[in-house]
Design a protein around this motif. Structure first.
Motif, PDB file in Angstrom:
ATOM      1  N   MET A  95       0.822  -1.208   0.000  1.00 46.11           N
ATOM      2  CA  MET A  95       0.000   0.000   0.000  1.00 46.11           C
ATOM      3  C   MET A  95       0.860   1.264   0.000  1.00 46.11           C
ATOM      4  O   MET A  95       1.693   1.465   0.876  1.00 46.11           O
ATOM      5  CB  MET A  95      -0.945   0.021   1.194  1.00 46.11           C
ATOM      6  N   THR A  96       0.646   2.081  -1.017  1.00 49.51           N
ATOM      7  CA  THR A  96       1.389   3.327  -1.157  1.00 49.51           C
ATOM      8  C   THR A  96       0.856   4.376  -0.186  1.00 49.51           C
ATOM      9  O   THR A  96      -0.351   4.543  -0.050  1.00 49.51           O
ATOM     10  CB  THR A  96       1.226   3.854  -2.596  1.00 49.51           C
ATOM     11  N   THR A 143      -6.419   1.778  -6.666  1.00 52.23           N
ATOM     12  CA  THR A 143      -4.964   1.839  -6.471  1.00 52.23           C
ATOM     13  C   THR A 143      -4.381   3.159  -6.981  1.00 52.23           C
ATOM     14  O   THR A 143      -5.032   3.884  -7.740  1.00 52.23           O
ATOM     15  CB  THR A 143      -4.260   0.697  -7.235  1.00 52.23           C
TER      16      THR A 143
HETATM   17  N1  GLN Z   1       0.655   0.444  -4.435  1.00 50.24           N
HETATM   18  C1  GLN Z   1      -0.650   0.531  -4.989  1.00 50.24           C
HETATM   19  C2  GLN Z   1      -1.568   1.295  -4.068  1.00 50.24           C
HETATM   20  O1  GLN Z   1      -1.272   1.463  -2.955  1.00 50.24           O
HETATM   21  C3  GLN Z   1      -1.245  -0.842  -5.331  1.00 50.24           C
HETATM   22  C4  GLN Z   1      -1.419  -1.757  -4.165  1.00 50.24           C
HETATM   23  C5  GLN Z   1      -2.157  -3.034  -4.477  1.00 50.24           C
HETATM   24  O2  GLN Z   1      -2.771  -3.176  -5.533  1.00 50.24           O
HETATM   25  N2  GLN Z   1      -2.120  -3.986  -3.587  1.00 50.24           N
HETATM   26  O3  GLN Z   1      -2.610   1.721  -4.446  1.00 50.24           O
END
Ligand code: GLN
Length: 248
Positions: A95-96, A143
């Motif tokens: 998760m960003t 996302t």
């Molecule tokens: N890094 C992206 C986000 O946080 C995708 C994360 C995901 O699809 N698990 O939205």
């Protein structure tokens, strides 16, 4: 009567054995962790049907440091942030960290650097940021890849529950490209090497992103998790997990 008593006893015995097995209760307080096991190499469903991957291994190691038994809940990515602090204690899902999510959760320290990648079919003429304009773009719903695609001029964004579904629509020419995080892009491309090509989002001016663990707002757990991450970095466990799951 005796028979009846024996039966009742048997039922009680069975129930307690089952309860014991089910919860594997060793007295440790549980840490319920939400993820979306559709994002290799960070999380996926392993051969045994259980969630596995870098994030799952990392949070289990963190739980061990905290003296808590980790229970992983596999759920939709989009619903993770809202579930933190209610249905789940924390979420780890590649998760960003972004401002919008920060309004609902507190993040741990960053544990991984990422960037969005572009996946196209081999021979595609998409090469530059300009080429993305007006295209049909497949993304995973909720996302940062989706948010980024929505900002591209005249783009027609098609969102999917799973990144792999977007990739399959690309293979079948239902979208022109897929935007998804670097490492999953690499995994999906390696699955269909003869058909697909990946491009570094840095070449399209996509910004760096950082993954962190989402925790309830104002909770002490952030400090505990950060201390555990630091200690896993110091004792070499963190690097071993990177090697095992990401760089193998
Ligand atoms: N890094 C992206 C986000 O946080 C995708 C994360 C995901 O699809 N698990 O939205």
């Amino acid at each position: 009567m005796k028979k009846m008593l024996a039966m009742v006893l048997a039922v009680v015995l069975c129930a307690s054995v089952l309860a014991g097995c089910g919860s594997k209760d060793n007295g440790a307080k549980k840490l319920t962790v939400g993820t979306n096991a559709e994002f290799p190499p960070f999380e996926y469903v392993g051969d045994d049907g259980q969630p596995d991957g870098f994030d799952v291994a990392l949070i289990k190691a963190i739980g061990e440091k905290m003296g808590r038994e980790v229970v992983v809940e596999n759920m939709a990515f989009e619903s993770l942030v809202a579930a933190v602090g209610t249905k789940i204690d924390v979420a780890i899902a590649g998760m960003t960290v972004n401002d919008e999510r920060k309004q609902s959760v507190d993040f741990s320290e960053n544990y991984y650097e990422a960037v969005q990648y572009v996946i196209v079919k081999k021979g595609s003429d998409i090469k530059t940021a300009d080429d993305l304009k007006g295209k049909n773009i497949g993304v995973q719903i909720g996302t940062t890849g989706m948010f980024l695609a929505e900002d591209i001029e005249n783009a027609n964004v098609k969102s999917y529950n799973k990144g792999l579904d977007a990739v399959n629509d690309l293979r079948n020419d239902r979208v022109d490209l897929v935007i998804i995080d670097k490492n999953p892009a690499m995994v999906f491309q390696s699955k269909y090497q003869d058909e697909l090509e990946i491009m570094d989002g840095a070449d399209f001016d996509f910004e760096k992103e950082y993954y962190a663990i989402a925790c309830p707002k104002g909770s002490d757990i952030v400090a505990e998790i950060n201390a555990a991450i630091d200690s896993l970095k110091q004792d070499g466990t963190f690097d071993k997990l990177v090697q095992k799951y990401i760089e193998e």
